[in-house]
Design an enzyme around this catalytic site. Structure first.
Site, PDB file in Angstrom:
ATOM      1  N   TYR A   1      -8.857  -4.847  10.165  1.00 42.61           N
ATOM      2  CA  TYR A   1      -7.631  -4.186   9.834  1.00 42.61           C
ATOM      3  C   TYR A   1      -7.890  -2.537   9.644  1.00 42.61           C
ATOM      4  CZ  TYR A   1      -5.078  -2.462   5.920  1.00 42.61           C
ATOM      5  OH  TYR A   1      -4.255  -1.584   4.916  1.00 42.61           O
TER       6      TYR A   1
ATOM      7  N   TYR B   1       5.901  -3.879  -0.044  1.00 41.00           N
ATOM      8  CA  TYR B   1       5.534  -3.670  -1.209  1.00 41.00           C
ATOM      9  C   TYR B   1       5.578  -1.862  -1.340  1.00 41.00           C
ATOM     10  CZ  TYR B   1       2.205  -2.835  -5.243  1.00 41.00           C
ATOM     11  OH  TYR B   1       1.692  -2.432  -6.235  1.00 41.00           O
TER      12      TYR B   1
ATOM     13  N   ARG C   1     -13.009   0.579  -8.723  1.00 42.28           N
ATOM     14  CA  ARG C   1     -12.014   0.891  -7.580  1.00 42.28           C
ATOM     15  C   ARG C   1     -11.071   1.911  -8.206  1.00 42.28           C
ATOM     16  NH1 ARG C   1     -15.134  -1.669  -5.480  1.00 42.28           N
ATOM     17  NH2 ARG C   1     -14.801  -3.353  -4.021  1.00 42.28           N
TER      18      ARG C   1
ATOM     19  N   HIS D   1      -4.639  -9.785  -5.318  1.00 45.72           N
ATOM     20  CA  HIS D   1      -5.905  -8.687  -5.638  1.00 45.72           C
ATOM     21  C   HIS D   1      -6.037  -8.990  -7.154  1.00 45.72           C
ATOM     22  CE1 HIS D   1      -6.118  -6.652  -1.871  1.00 45.72           C
ATOM     23  NE2 HIS D   1      -4.663  -6.577  -1.668  1.00 45.72           N
TER      24      HIS D   1
ATOM     25  N   THR E   1      -5.146   3.715   5.244  1.00 47.00           N
ATOM     26  CA  THR E   1      -5.846   3.192   4.143  1.00 47.00           C
ATOM     27  C   THR E   1      -7.402   3.409   4.064  1.00 47.00           C
ATOM     28  OG1 THR E   1      -6.945   0.979   3.665  1.00 47.00           O
ATOM     29  CG2 THR E   1      -6.509   1.333   5.956  1.00 47.00           C
TER      30      THR E   1
ATOM     31  N   ASN F   1      -6.688   1.837  -4.161  1.00 47.41           N
ATOM     32  CA  ASN F   1      -6.180   0.490  -4.476  1.00 47.41           C
ATOM     33  C   ASN F   1      -4.791   0.577  -4.866  1.00 47.41           C
ATOM     34  OD1 ASN F   1      -8.978   0.108  -4.242  1.00 47.41           O
ATOM     35  ND2 ASN F   1      -8.470  -1.979  -5.027  1.00 47.41           N
TER      36      ASN F   1
ATOM     37  N   PHE G   1       5.347   2.165   7.792  1.00 49.75           N
ATOM     38  CA  PHE G   1       4.643   1.017   7.087  1.00 49.75           C
ATOM     39  C   PHE G   1       4.350  -0.227   7.783  1.00 49.75           C
ATOM     40  CE2 PHE G   1       6.630   3.653   3.560  1.00 49.75           C
ATOM     41  CZ  PHE G   1       5.606   4.069   2.843  1.00 49.75           C
ATOM     42  N   ALA G   2       5.255  -0.232   8.567  1.00 47.87           N
ATOM     43  CA  ALA G   2       5.238  -1.878   9.445  1.00 47.87           C
ATOM     44  C   ALA G   2       3.725  -2.113   9.939  1.00 47.87           C
ATOM     45  CB  ALA G   2       6.333  -2.051  10.352  1.00 47.87           C
TER      46      ALA G   2
HETATM   47  N1  UDP Z   1     -12.165  -8.899  -8.128  1.00 50.54           N
HETATM   48  C1  UDP Z   1     -12.692  -9.901  -8.948  1.00 50.54           C
HETATM   49  N2  UDP Z   1     -11.956 -11.151  -9.211  1.00 50.54           N
HETATM   50  C2  UDP Z   1     -10.795 -11.432  -8.516  1.00 50.54           C
HETATM   51  C3  UDP Z   1     -10.394 -10.430  -7.390  1.00 50.54           C
HETATM   52  C4  UDP Z   1     -10.985  -9.318  -7.400  1.00 50.54           C
HETATM   53  O1  UDP Z   1     -13.884  -9.858  -9.573  1.00 50.54           O
HETATM   54  O2  UDP Z   1     -10.285 -12.519  -8.904  1.00 50.54           O
HETATM   55  C5  UDP Z   1     -12.940  -7.816  -7.719  1.00 50.54           C
HETATM   56  C6  UDP Z   1     -13.497  -7.566  -6.374  1.00 50.54           C
HETATM   57  O3  UDP Z   1     -14.665  -8.023  -5.993  1.00 50.54           O
HETATM   58  C7  UDP Z   1     -13.516  -5.986  -6.228  1.00 50.54           C
HETATM   59  C8  UDP Z   1     -12.130  -5.481  -7.352  1.00 50.54           C
HETATM   60  O4  UDP Z   1     -12.010  -6.657  -7.999  1.00 50.54           O
HETATM   61  O5  UDP Z   1     -14.563  -5.475  -6.607  1.00 50.54           O
HETATM   62  C9  UDP Z   1     -10.852  -5.134  -6.593  1.00 50.54           C
HETATM   63  O6  UDP Z   1     -10.667  -6.236  -5.500  1.00 50.54           O
HETATM   64  P1  UDP Z   1      -9.546  -6.252  -4.778  1.00 50.54           P
HETATM   65  O7  UDP Z   1      -9.335  -7.405  -4.048  1.00 50.54           O
HETATM   66  O8  UDP Z   1      -8.306  -5.991  -5.727  1.00 50.54           O
HETATM   67  O9  UDP Z   1      -9.452  -4.952  -3.947  1.00 50.54           O
HETATM   68  P2  UDP Z   1     -10.368  -4.354  -2.775  1.00 50.54           P
HETATM   69  O10 UDP Z   1     -10.971  -3.116  -3.436  1.00 50.54           O
HETATM   70  O11 UDP Z   1     -11.160  -5.501  -2.446  1.00 50.54           O
HETATM   71  O12 UDP Z   1      -9.282  -4.360  -1.713  1.00 50.54           O
END
Ligand code: UDP
Length: 330
Positions: free
Chosen positions: A139, A12, A219, A187, A115, A168, A71-72
């Site tokens: 991770y 990605y 985020r 996500h 990250t 993000n 990246f891998a």
């Molecule tokens: N989130 C949510 N519903 C979903 C997926 C994610 O409410 O179906 C929320 C999650 O709790 C977080 C934010 O969206 O607060 C971002 O989540 P994501 O998994 O995209 O990224 P993260 O920051 O967790 O890596």
């Protein structure tokens, strides 16, 4: 012309960086085992199919290369908790194989894809590069271990390294040709788009009782093309300053879950069902980058990270590639 080896370049963020490098006149060799990457994502670059663990193949691929962008890696937090050894082997040990192959081949510059997960539960918002690094899953820990090993290797072997800590990553290439093909572990952005396209019957908000303006988590969403451009800035500035430096990459602004959903509804014109459920385990309330260092030292600015543009480009990608590349499922 500079020649860059991009490990994981068919993934990605990797594929967007490859596109940006090519558009800026770099010659690019992609080194990828295609376990989760896609050939179609790097159709315009030279592709070597190979394993990071294969040091002979790596050394041959490094012939005539000026710098590496690495990246891998495996990227799933949940999987890393269930199978930590798999993550330490690939993200850390195989990374050392790469560093050793670079040393043998006399390649001395590397930009590493790190990250915000290295910070774990942040102790201050916005998060600075000097904030404590206390990863809460293998991770994030495996990425931090590689950063730290890279730091020592850069000092000992007169190498130059930059580790870029992404917040993000989201959105897709504005052409509609590249995007996030990870269909399995969605996500928030992907889930919202699937809901808008009717592929998900509802979108669940994980927690509405957080101590934020609207009660949902915030985020720092950064467009993948802004991330990609940061790698070029890093390559250009890699020899300036300390042998190894780390930089946060984000916008410096928090966007809440509810704001992402409102933007998705607005951009798509689709109304979808939203249910409010309990908090998801391990979610920090807020994760927002302090990006002063990248601005000051790399000249980094985001230009595509407005949330509506992020959603718009991601939506275009999903509409054009409902099953990812060639119907692939990874
Ligand atoms: N989130 C949510 N519903 C979903 C997926 C994610 O409410 O179906 C929320 C999650 O709790 C977080 C934010 O969206 O607060 C971002 O989540 P994501 O998994 O995209 O990224 P993260 O920051 O967790 O890596």
């Amino acid at each position: 012309m500079k020649k860059i080896l991009v490990t994981g370049g068919a993934g990605y963020i990797g594929s967007h960086t490859v596109r940006e490098l090519l558009d800026n006149g770099y010659e690019v060799v992609v080194y990828d085992n295609l376990e989760s990457g896609h050939k179609e994502a790097v159709a315009k670059a030279k592709l070597i199919e190979g394993e990071l663990a294969d040091s002979g193949k790596l050394q041959a691929a490094l012939e005539g290369i000026d710098a590496v962008v690495h990246f891998a890696a495996y990227i799933y937090v949940d999987e890393s908790v269930a199978e930590p050894a798999k993550y330490y082997r690939n993200n850390f040990s195989n990374g050392l194989v790469l560093l050793e192959a670079m040393r043998q081949a006399g390649v001395k510059k590397i930009v590493f894809s790190s990250t915000a997960a290295v910070y774990g539960e942040p102790t201050e918002i916005p998060v600075k590069e000097s904030s404590p690094t206390q990863p809460i899953n293998p991770y994030g820990h495996s990425k931090l271990m590689f950063e730290q090993a890279l730091d020592w290797c850069c000092r000992a072997y007169e190498m130059h390294g930059i580790s870029l800590r992404y917040f993000n990553a989201s959105g897709a290439h504005k052409s509609g040709e590249l995007g996030d093909a990870h269909l399995v572990q969605a996500h928030l952005g992907t889930a919202a788009i699937k809901a808008a396209l009717g592929e998900l019957s509802e979108l669940k908000i994980f927690g509405t009782d957080w101590d934020t303006a609207d009660g949902t988590c915030t985020r720092d969403y950064i467009h993948v093309s802004d991330l990609a451009r940061a790698h070029i800035l890093a390559l250009e500035k890699i020899e300036e300053g300390e042998p190894h430096r780390v930089y946060n990459l984000g916008t410096g602004k928090g966007v809440s879950v509810k704001e992402v959903l409102a933007a998705t509804k607005k951009v798509s014109g689709a109304d979808f069902k939203v249910t409010e459920t309990g908090r998801r385990a391990g979610d920090p309330q807020a994760l927002i980058a302090n990006v002063d260092k990248a601005r000051r030292e790399l000249g980094f600015e985001t230009t595509e990270s407005d949330i509506e543009h992020i959603i718009e480009t991601a939506l275009r990608w999903h509409q054009r590639h409902p099953k990812g590349f060639s119907g692939g499922s990874s």
